[in-house]
Design a protein around this motif. Structure first.
Motif, mmCIF file in Angstrom:
data_model
loop_
_atom_site.group_PDB
_atom_site.id
_atom_site.type_symbol
_atom_site.label_atom_id
_atom_site.label_comp_id
_atom_site.label_asym_id
_atom_site.label_seq_id
_atom_site.Cartn_x
_atom_site.Cartn_y
_atom_site.Cartn_z
ATOM 1 N N LEU A 77 -7.695 10.012 35.516
ATOM 2 C CA LEU A 77 -6.199 10.186 35.384
ATOM 3 C C LEU A 77 -4.918 9.414 36.226
ATOM 4 C CD1 LEU A 77 -4.565 12.458 32.724
ATOM 5 C CD2 LEU A 77 -4.948 14.166 34.677
ATOM 6 N N ALA A 78 -3.736 9.319 36.268
ATOM 7 C CA ALA A 78 -2.903 8.383 37.834
ATOM 8 C C ALA A 78 -1.541 9.318 37.136
ATOM 9 C CB ALA A 78 -2.690 7.225 37.817
ATOM 10 N N ARG A 79 -0.878 9.852 38.514
ATOM 11 C CA ARG A 79 0.584 10.278 38.238
ATOM 12 C C ARG A 79 1.175 8.882 38.355
ATOM 13 N NH1 ARG A 79 1.403 14.290 42.753
ATOM 14 N NH2 ARG A 79 3.692 14.037 42.062
ATOM 15 N N TYR A 80 2.488 9.870 37.053
ATOM 16 C CA TYR A 80 3.376 8.782 36.191
ATOM 17 C C TYR A 80 3.980 7.997 38.083
ATOM 18 C CZ TYR A 80 7.155 7.806 34.874
ATOM 19 O OH TYR A 80 8.480 6.485 33.670
ATOM 20 N N GLU A 81 4.540 9.169 38.917
ATOM 21 C CA GLU A 81 4.902 8.145 40.498
ATOM 22 C C GLU A 81 4.232 7.067 40.839
ATOM 23 O OE1 GLU A 81 3.981 11.755 39.551
ATOM 24 O OE2 GLU A 81 6.364 12.229 39.252
ATOM 25 N N HIS A 82 3.352 7.163 40.886
ATOM 26 C CA HIS A 82 1.977 6.065 41.569
ATOM 27 C C HIS A 82 1.879 5.473 40.120
ATOM 28 C CE1 HIS A 82 -0.070 9.086 43.005
ATOM 29 N NE2 HIS A 82 1.214 9.176 44.285
ATOM 30 N N LEU A 83 2.243 5.292 39.463
ATOM 31 C CA LEU A 83 2.247 3.953 38.449
ATOM 32 C C LEU A 83 3.617 3.692 37.925
ATOM 33 C CD1 LEU A 83 -0.358 5.320 35.435
ATOM 34 C CD2 LEU A 83 -0.938 3.787 37.169
ATOM 35 N N ALA A 84 4.662 4.707 38.319
ATOM 36 C CA ALA A 84 5.878 3.756 38.421
ATOM 37 C C ALA A 84 6.095 2.669 39.142
ATOM 38 C CB ALA A 84 6.979 5.090 38.052
ATOM 39 N N HIS A 85 6.109 2.898 40.437
ATOM 40 C CA HIS A 85 5.914 1.851 41.382
ATOM 41 C C HIS A 85 5.401 0.656 41.582
ATOM 42 C CE1 HIS A 85 8.091 4.433 43.789
ATOM 43 N NE2 HIS A 85 7.475 5.607 43.985
ATOM 44 N N ALA A 86 3.892 0.763 40.421
ATOM 45 C CA ALA A 86 2.960 -0.586 40.644
ATOM 46 C C ALA A 86 4.107 -1.273 39.181
ATOM 47 C CB ALA A 86 1.730 0.056 39.584
ATOM 48 N N PHE A 87 4.290 -0.383 38.431
ATOM 49 C CA PHE A 87 5.114 -0.965 37.003
ATOM 50 C C PHE A 87 6.120 -0.605 36.847
ATOM 51 C CE2 PHE A 87 0.081 -1.416 36.724
ATOM 52 C CZ PHE A 87 0.293 -2.507 36.273
ATOM 53 N N PRO A 88 7.363 -0.793 37.577
ATOM 54 C CA PRO A 88 8.078 -0.547 37.392
ATOM 55 C C PRO A 88 9.633 -0.940 35.748
ATOM 56 C CG PRO A 88 8.348 -1.680 39.633
ATOM 57 C CD PRO A 88 7.763 -1.820 38.829
ATOM 58 N N SER A 89 10.193 0.090 35.539
ATOM 59 C CA SER A 89 10.702 -0.363 34.263
ATOM 60 C C SER A 89 11.944 -1.447 34.936
ATOM 61 C CB SER A 89 10.762 0.866 33.645
ATOM 62 O OG SER A 89 12.477 0.055 32.580
ATOM 63 N N PRO A 90 11.995 -2.198 33.864
ATOM 64 C CA PRO A 90 13.717 -2.862 34.042
ATOM 65 C C PRO A 90 15.210 -1.700 34.294
ATOM 66 C CG PRO A 90 12.470 -3.690 32.045
ATOM 67 C CD PRO A 90 12.049 -2.746 32.724
ATOM 68 N N GLU A 91 14.879 -0.542 33.687
ATOM 69 C CA GLU A 91 15.410 0.154 33.859
ATOM 70 C C GLU A 91 15.660 0.627 35.090
ATOM 71 O OE1 GLU A 91 13.759 0.693 30.896
ATOM 72 O OE2 GLU A 91 14.757 -0.995 29.868
ATOM 73 N N TYR A 92 14.820 0.264 36.191
ATOM 74 C CA TYR A 92 14.650 0.385 37.086
ATOM 75 C C TYR A 92 16.047 0.665 38.102
ATOM 76 C CZ TYR A 92 12.567 1.069 42.280
ATOM 77 O OH TYR A 92 12.332 0.954 43.463
ATOM 78 N N ASP A 93 16.386 2.106 38.702
ATOM 79 C CA ASP A 93 17.849 2.362 38.487
ATOM 80 C C ASP A 93 17.413 2.212 40.583
ATOM 81 O OD1 ASP A 93 19.737 3.823 40.009
ATOM 82 O OD2 ASP A 93 19.509 5.504 39.486
ATOM 83 N N PRO A 94 18.401 1.071 41.439
ATOM 84 C CA PRO A 94 17.552 0.599 42.550
ATOM 85 C C PRO A 94 18.559 1.721 43.325
ATOM 86 C CG PRO A 94 20.175 -0.898 41.712
ATOM 87 C CD PRO A 94 19.022 -0.095 40.219
ATOM 88 N N ARG A 95 19.355 2.571 42.929
ATOM 89 C CA ARG A 95 20.081 3.663 44.313
ATOM 90 C C ARG A 95 18.779 4.852 44.002
ATOM 91 N NH1 ARG A 95 24.462 4.565 40.224
ATOM 92 N NH2 ARG A 95 22.970 4.621 38.805
#
Length: 100
Positions: free
Chosen positions: A32-50
């Motif tokens: 099991l892995a935390r969403y936040e950690h995985l989102a840093h590894a695989f950021p979505s194109p909808e990534y909010d630069p702010r």
């Protein structure tokens, strides 16, 4: 060579390497892995630069990456805590046969 915390926060490849090492070292059939950690590894194109501290997860990219390494990746909605409904942890299930 240790990866600095600052570099890790902004470098998806460093997060992917850390995830790859953790899964390779995992002896179980499920992880099991935390969403936040995985989102840093695989950021979505909808990534909010702010809001670099809370990127969105590109689940399709994660699933392809995981399958290549012998794992299925699925949102673990049953393990989401209050407030994580849209950001649940991700369950990795080891795939036997074709890939390993």
């Amino acid at each position: 060579m240790p990866v600095s915390h600052h570099r890790l926060q902004r470098d998806p490849r460093a997060w992917q390497t850390a995830l790859d090492q953790a899964l390779a070292a995992h002896d179980g059939e499920r992880a099991l892995a935390r969403y936040e950690h995985l989102a840093h590894a695989f950021p979505s194109p909808e990534y909010d630069p702010r809001d670099e501290s809370h990127p969105h997860l590109n689940l399709d990219a994660l699933k392809r990456w995981a399958l290549y390494r012998g794992w299925q990746a699925r949102p673990a909605t049953d393990r989401a805590q209050e407030g994580e409904v849209y950001r649940p942890p991700v369950r990795f299930i080891r795939v036997m046969g074709k890939y390993h």
